[in-house]
Every structure is written in structure tokens, then in C-alpha cells.
Design an enzyme around this catalytic site. Structure first.
Site, short mmCIF file in Angstrom:
data_model
loop_
_atom_site.label_atom_id
_atom_site.label_comp_id
_atom_site.label_asym_id
_atom_site.label_seq_id
_atom_site.Cartn_x
_atom_site.Cartn_y
_atom_site.Cartn_z
N LYS A 1 130.83 -12.13 36.66
CA LYS A 1 131.72 -12.70 35.61
C LYS A 1 131.75 -14.10 35.30
O LYS A 1 131.90 -14.58 34.19
CB LYS A 1 132.82 -11.75 35.75
CG LYS A 1 133.70 -11.36 34.43
CD LYS A 1 134.90 -10.70 34.53
CE LYS A 1 135.63 -10.57 33.35
NZ LYS A 1 136.84 -9.77 33.04
N GLU B 1 126.22 5.78 30.73
CA GLU B 1 125.20 4.50 30.83
C GLU B 1 123.97 5.17 31.11
O GLU B 1 122.90 4.81 30.84
CB GLU B 1 125.59 3.62 32.21
CG GLU B 1 126.75 2.87 31.87
CD GLU B 1 127.99 3.45 32.48
OE1 GLU B 1 128.21 4.76 32.74
OE2 GLU B 1 129.09 2.61 32.38
N GLN C 1 134.85 -2.24 41.58
CA GLN C 1 133.66 -2.04 40.74
C GLN C 1 132.44 -2.86 41.46
O GLN C 1 131.70 -3.29 40.48
CB GLN C 1 133.93 -2.13 39.23
CG GLN C 1 135.02 -0.93 38.88
CD GLN C 1 134.73 -0.65 37.17
OE1 GLN C 1 134.73 -1.69 36.41
NE2 GLN C 1 134.88 0.46 36.84
#
Lengths: 186, 584
Positions: free
Chosen positions: B164, B52, B115
């Protein structure tokens, strides 16, 4: 070059011209910061102070305009004139900050703080505490046979003075709100 | 245009509506709905990185070479934390980025979910602004705001953290035109009174200098044009920070070269001796000023900057002008022309006489060699062999970066991408890929040191996959050259951990990645080797074995003033005293 009306070390748009630009005197300033009342805005302001090594003497924050989602942060800070200018500029460039007012230089302002004092004691000490509270126009907001809680509003200095007097009389706990301030007049 | 759609679709729709053509990213659990939307469309190209950090540097390279914001998409937790170095880099160098991170669903936030990381908390000090969007109905507006804030005023990176469940939920999408107008509207026009005062100073100055920075480039190509017109019209000398190279052309008659710690002798002495310093979009960084107490002691200083907090932060200035460089220069030129285009001709002639004297010092000269490739020679040859091409250069961080700034010439803005403020080793390779993606036909060279280059070398995989023919020009001295130089000057030649052992064979490494490797160690063969690199239609890793103990000069030692430069290895003993040693 000398014909020009520019003094070295001064700027025309800052508080520098009001005082000796080379003064390294530490000043205390009260800033009012109008911000969007959004998540994380206080963390942003506090993070700016800690991240850049500025001081916070006191800080209060509350929503003042519910419909406009606007909060007012009052922060009392210390620094040289250059540091104070930098603090204001850094605050001003935070995205949720709408206005930064330096109440210390923008004209007369009222500054008040509210404090709660718990004083425990019996006999003469209890009577003396109550008598002094009366002189300071502090209210008794809680009492038991061994203690009082006083509520006092005033300048920082007044509250400091009251604390000094209560300490030998059995002061056990203090809660202070930090300074709230508004400019005088319109 | 209001429509119902999922949060994930909104992200892709908003990117399209904002004119985004490419996204640099890496998928993961918390961004799968967005990746599903990316799969189902063809307008936005997704560049799959290998780490990333690489994505963010690629977006920086893209942004800096196009003037458009770079867009990054990564997952929650490690995806976001890996982006932090790039965000900090972009914040320090004022590069506009919009970074989108996935987050665990709102009902899991705060539970230490898989995460999960406090992404907005972690990135608050390294973004210009960031948001956690908890409501799909607010997502579209936040996305549009993000682009506005990344670009408006002093540009910078912004981040949107999207849980999400917000991506899955349906909400109302509104286009950019329907979005609420942000109160964030930094002032772009400068105060005309102050501008007029600056014109008066320009008319009288005997020893003026333009000190230009990255702000000129961020203001757009128009600002660079206006700078050229003003500098050439007045005949004033121009020097630039590392970030500002290319705003004024290196071929221009006023060009003095870069200033600062490894800047040119004539540039630094002009700064020290000037009577009028005009700072355009620079920020008096410590690499520029040296010892503040002795920084240009006899000058009147004007400072044009769009960020009010840049004014008087480090150096007290006499004439601050808050505004966008392009707007201010336009007004400045108008006033200066209207008043008869006056300058102090006699003073200027004398000043240039002095500057020509300084130039005679030939501060960039170095001892050549017929047996070893000197790093400066390698860059001189790269410069000569790519002259006239519309060439983009990125760099890593260290000696090679300073030599590149000294020896490569830039005649246009947006052609030089380097990590200035943060000094991020590992920036150059991914940045070069970002530049190449934006300019597929152009020559893009990353001038690198072998140590920096290894920090993000995994991105060669990205270059090969996306056929980005970037040229990795590695000046390999098997040392952390700048660290070694400081240890020599400052720490009694005790070279603690500053050499690279067990280096990979870069040619074999290139083959392993599926690209071309070239090695050269003979100055006589260098030209042919560089030509081979340039001619190859694909990515190249060029292992240029150079002199191992070359130092980068001129150098203003830490804690010294502009007129206390070291010019070469002679006289470096005791050059940095205790006071300077604590500085970096």
C-alpha cells in the site's frame, strides 16, 4: 514411411540420440543455471524441483556478476535421461533464467566442493587426523587442544573419502558448500 | 513520456497504455489507493465481482474469447488467496492474465499484519511469473513487463503484489515504449529443416491425423486459418483436444470430433491406428493418451509447441518443432506448396474408407425418451436452436462439459471456454460473464451442471448488476454426475456423497437475483423453453431437469488404451481394473 531417416523414439534436438532412448538408467548431471539475481529466484528453482518431484543432490548459488545482477546456480541432480531433459526444459522456461548448461554432457568440466570438518580427539587419534589431512591437502583453519577444523577442497568423491577417514578419528561436525562447476577450456 | 505520479495512478495509467478496457475486481484495504484512481477516470471499466475467484474466471473468459490478457484487481490476504484457484486454472490452460494484488505496506511485511499473506510465495507455483514491487520507481516497468510475459511464448497468468505504501508514494512513470526490452523472448519461428522433414512425412503418410490443441487458439485466429488451409489442402483428418475445439471447424470435411477419454470413437481409433501423428499445440494430457504404453503404437509423431518443456514430457516424439503454431504452419504450407502439394492419395483414400467405417458406429447415439429430457437431447436442441448465431459457450466441469464438447459444434476459435487442465467446478458462470462483458451483443451460454454451478452462483449478482445477459443452461440431474458415473464403474455402485440434496429452487433463485428463471422437465416443451431463454433480454437461469442416471460415453476407462473404449452401459462391469482405479 521407412525411406525417411527418422528413428522412432529419438529426437534430433535432445541428448536422447546420444544414448539408448529406452534406457531407464538413472544418471547424475551437473547443471549450471544463469539467473537474474532477483527476489525469489532461488525459491522458484527449488519450488520447480520439489513441485515436479525432481531430486537435488546439491545446490549452490551466489551472485557472480554484481553489475549485471546475475547469479549462477549450480545444481547436481539425478534422473533418467528423459527426466534430465525435462528438468532442463522446465528450468529454461522460468522467466528469470537466462541459460541452462548441462556440464555433464556439454564437454569436460571441473567440479569442486569446499568442506569444513571438525575433528575432536587427543593423543594418537589427533596425530593421525592431522597426518591424513596433510595427505588430502586439507588446511587447518582452527585448532584447540582437543580439536581441529580442516578446510578441504576437491571433488565430491574426495570429500566423501576424507569424511570416511575422519569418522573413526572423532569427526563431530561437517559443513559442505555443494558443488561449484565450470566447463574446461574456452 | 516520463512523469511523476503516485503508484496507484501508475497502475491505472499502465493499464490504459496497455489498451486495457475492463478490470475484474473487488476492493479492500490494501488496494484502496488504486480504487480511488479508478473512481477518478472513465477509460477503464471496473466489473465488481462477488468473490475473487469469480474475478479471475471472468478474466479468463474475457481473455479466451478476445485473445487479449484479462486483468484482475484484488486486495491482500484473502483477496489474493481466493484468486489462487483461478490462477492455477489459467496456468494449466495457458490463459494470459495480469492479476494485481494489494499488499500490506512494505514496513509491515513479515509482521503477520491484518490481511497479510505471502502472496508471491503462495502464487509462485501457480503463475507464469510474479513480482513483489517494493519501490514505486520500479512499478511502471514491472507492469509493462507483466503484460509482455503474460502474452509472450506460451501465455499464462502473472501477478504483481503492490504494497500500500508503494501505491501512495510518488515515482517516475514511463510508458510501455520506454520500458526495458525483456530478455524473455521465446522463439516463434520453427526450425526450417525440421519443418521440411515434416513436409516429407506429410507427402508420404498413408494414415495421417492432425491432433490439435489449445495452442492453435492461443496462436491467434491466423493460426486457425492456416490449419484449415493445411488440413483441407492435404485432405488429412483433424481431431482436437477439449481446449482446441473451434480451431478447425466442426463443419470442415476433415473433422473427426474431439478425442480422448470422452472423445469420439473415430477420433480415438484414428489416433490409435495412424502412421503419422501431427500434434499442433497439444500436450499429450492424460485425458488424451490413455495408457501411454499403448498410445498410438505404430505412428511417427511430430509435435509443434512453443514450450520446449512440452516436448517429450509425456510421450516421446520423433520430430519436435519448437515454435509458434501460426509461424510454423505458415512455413510448413510454403514448403509443402513449393514442393508441389503432394500427398499419398491412394493411402489417404483407404484411410478415409477406414474412418468412414468407424463413423458408422455412431458412437454418440443414446437412448431417447419421450418422458424425460436426456442431457444429450437438451444439448442437441440447444445446438439446433442456436445454429448460425455467433455463439459463445462456457461450461462448468463434469458430464455436462463432455456432452457439450460432443454435441455442440464450433466453427470458429475463441467461442468455447472451458476449464480443461485443472477441471475447476465453478468456472463456467463467471467465465460466461467475462465473455459477455467482452462481447456485449453476442449470445453467451454457460452449459452447466447444478453442482458446479452452485460453486460460484453468487456471480449472478454481477451478471444482473452489469446487465450481462448470460444464459445459464443447467442440466440438473441432482447428482454429481461424473462422480456418480465413476462410482458406478469403479466402486461397486456405492454412491458416496454424490447426490445434491436440498437444491435451491432455481426459478425462485433467479427471481431473488432479479433475473429470469425457466424450468423444463418435458422433452416436448424443451424447444419452446429454450426459445424463451434465447429471446429474453437479460440473464436467465434455465433449470433443465434431465435424466438422473445417464452416463457419458464413449469412455476410455482409466488405464486403458484408445482402442479399448466403452460405448455404452453394456459391458461396463469390471471395465476398470485395479491398475486403472488409482488413476483419476
Amino acid at each position: 514411411m521407412s525411406a525417411l531417416n527418422i528413428k522412432q523414439g529419438s529426437t534430433s534436438h535432445s541428448a536422447y540420440e546420444l544414448r539408448d532412448p529406452h534406457a531407464e538408467i538413472v544418471e547424475t548431471h551437473t547443471l549450471a543455471v544463469m539467473v537474474d539475481n532477483e527476489a525469489g529466484v532461488l525459491a522458484r528453482v527449488i519450488g520447480l524441483f520439489s513441485g515436479r518431484g525432481y531430486n537435488i543432490d546439491s545446490l549452490t548459488v551466489a551472485e557472480v556478476d554484481h553489475k549485471g545482477h546475475r547469479s549462477r546456480i549450480t545444481v547436481v541432480t539425478r534422473g533418467t535421461p528423459g527426466v534430465i531433459e525435462q528438468i532442463k526444459a522446465q528450468l529454461g522456461r522460468l522467466v528469470p533464467v537466462h541459460e541452462v548448461h548441462d556440464l555433464t554432457v556439454e564437454g569436460p568440466a571441473v567440479e569442486r566442493e569446499l568442506a569444513l570438518f571438525k575433528v575432536a580427539g587427543t593423543g594418537d587419534r589427533r596425530v593421525e587426523a592431522l597426518r591424513l589431512a596433510d595427505i588430502f591437502r586439507a588446511n587447518v583453519v582452527d585448532s584447540t587442544l582437543e580439536s581441529f577444523v580442516f578446510e578441504i577442497t576437491g571433488t565430491v568423491e574426495k570429500i566423501d573419502a576424507f569424511a570416511d577417514l575422519m569418522r573413526p578419528l572423532g569427526l563431530v561436525d561437517v559443513a559442505r558448500t555443494g558443488v561449484a562447476a565450470l566447463s574446461r577450456g574456452i | 513520456m516520463q512523469r511523476q505520479m503516485t503508484g496507484a495512478r501508475m497502475v491505472v495509467q499502465a493499464l490504459k497504455d496497455q489498451g486495457v478496457d475492463v478490470v475484474f475486481g473487488y476492493p479492500g484495504g490494501a488496494v484502496l489507493p488504486i480504487y480511488d484512481e479508478i473512481f477518478q477516470q472513465n477509460d477503464i471499466r471496473h466489473i465488481l465481482v462477488r468473490h475473487e475467484q469469480g474475478a479471475v474466471h471472468m478474466a479468463e473468459g474475457y481473455a479466451r474469447s478476445t485473445g487479449k490478457p484479462g486483468v484482475v484487481l484484488v486486495t491482500s490476504g484473502p483477496g489474493a488467496t481466493n484468486a489462487v484457484t483461478g490462477l492455477t486454472d489459467a496456468l494449466m490452460d495457458s490463459i494470459p492474465l495480469v492479476v494485481l494484488t494489494g499488499q500490506v505496506p512494505t514496513f509491515m511485511i513479515g509482521t503477520d499484519g491484518f490481511q497479510e499473506a505471502d502472496t508471491v510465495g503462495i502464487t509462485r507455483p501457480c503463475t507464469k511469473h510474479n513480482w513483489l514491487v517494493k519501490d514505486t520507481d520500479k512499478l511502471a516497468e514491472t507492469l509493462h513487463q507483466a503484460f509482455h510475459i503474460a502474452m509472450a511464448g506460451r501465455p499464462g497468468p502473472v501477478l504483481i503484489d503492490i504494497p500500500k505504501d508503494v501505491q501512495f508514494a510518488t515515482g517516475t512513470y514511463a510508458g510501455p515504449k520506454q520500458a526495458r526490452v525483456s530478455h524473455y523472448q521465446p522463439k516463434v519461428k520453427g526450425d526450417i529443416e525440421a519443418i521440411t522433414k515434416l513436409v516429407e512425412l506429410i507427402e508420404q503418410a498413408e494414415r495421417p491425423v492432425f491432433y490439435t490443441g489449445g495452442g492453435v487458439i492461443n496462436s491467434g485466429p491466423g493460426a486457425s486459418q492456416l490449419l484449415r488451409e493445411l488440413a483441407d489442402g492435404t485432405g488429412f483428418p483433424v481431431t482436437s483436444t477439449l481446449m482446441g475445439l473451434g480451431a478447425y471447424p466442426a463443419s470442415g470435411k476433415g473433422w473427426l470430433g474431439m478425442l480422448g477419454m470422452h472423445g469420439l470413437y473415430e477420433a480415438n481409433l484414428a489416433m490409435h491406428g495412424c502412421d503419422l501423428m501431427i500434434n499442433l499445440g497439444a500436450r499429450f494430457d492424460d485425458r488424451i493418451t490413455g495408457r501411454i504404453a499403448d498410445f498410438s503404437p505404430r505412428s511417427i509423431k511430430a509435435h509443434v509447441d512453443i514450450d520446449p518443456s512440452s516436448i517429450n514430457k509425456v510421450v516421446r516424439v520423433d520430430l519436435p518443432i519448437v515454435g509458434d503454431i501460426g509461424h510454423v504452419l505458415e512455413d510448413l504450407l510454403k514448403v509443402w506448396k513449393a514442393r508441389g502439394r503432394k500427398v499419398n492419395k491412394d493411402g489417404l483414400a483407404k484411410w478415409w474408407g477406414q474412418i468412414e467405417q468407424w463413423k458408422l458406429k455412431k458412437c454418440l447415439s443414446y437412448k431417447g425418451s419421450t418422458t424425460t429430457i436426456k442431457p444429450q437431447y437438451a444439448l442437441e436442441r440447444l445446438e439446433a436452436l442456436t445454429k448460425g448465431q455467433d455463439r459463445y459457450i462456457t461450461t462448468e466441469v463434469g458430464q455436462h462439459q463432455m456432452w457439450a464438447a460432443q454435441f455442440l459444434n464450433f466453427d470458429a476459435p475463441n467461442r468455447w471456454m472451458t476449464s480443461g487442465g485443472l477441471g475447476t467446478m465453478g468456472y463456467g458462470l463467471p467465465a460466461s460473464i467475462g465473455v459477455q462483458i467482452a462481447h456485449p451483443e453476442a449470445l453467451v451460454v454457460n452449459v452447466a451442471g447444478e453442482a458446479s454451478w452452485l460453486m460460484n452462483m453468487q456471480e449472478m449478482g454481477t451478471a444482473v448488476q452489469f446487465r450481462a445477459p448470460v444464459k445459464q443452461f443447467i442440466l440438473n440431474n441432482e447428482r454429481l454426475g461424473m462422480v456418480r458415473q465413476w462410482q458406478q464403474l469403479l466402486h461397486g455402485e456405492r454412491y458416496s456423497q454424490s447426490w445434491s440434496e436440498s437444491l435451491p429452487d432455481f426459478v425462485k433463485l433467479a427471481e431473488a437475483f432479479g433475473c429470469k428463471g425457466i424450468r423444463c422437465s418435458d422433452p416436448a416443451l424443451l424447444d419452446d423453453a429454450i426459445m424463451e431463454m434465447l429471446a429474453y433480454d437479460g440473464p436467465v437461469i434455465f433449470d433443465c431437469l434431465v435424466e438422473k442416471h445417464e452416463n457419458c460415453y464413449p469412455m476410455i476407462p482409466s488405464g486403458k488404451a484408445h482402442n479399448e473404449m466403452l460405448m455404452g452401459d453394456a459391458g461396463v462391469e469390471g471395465a476398470i481394473q485395479a491398475g486403472g482405479a488409482v488413476l483419476v
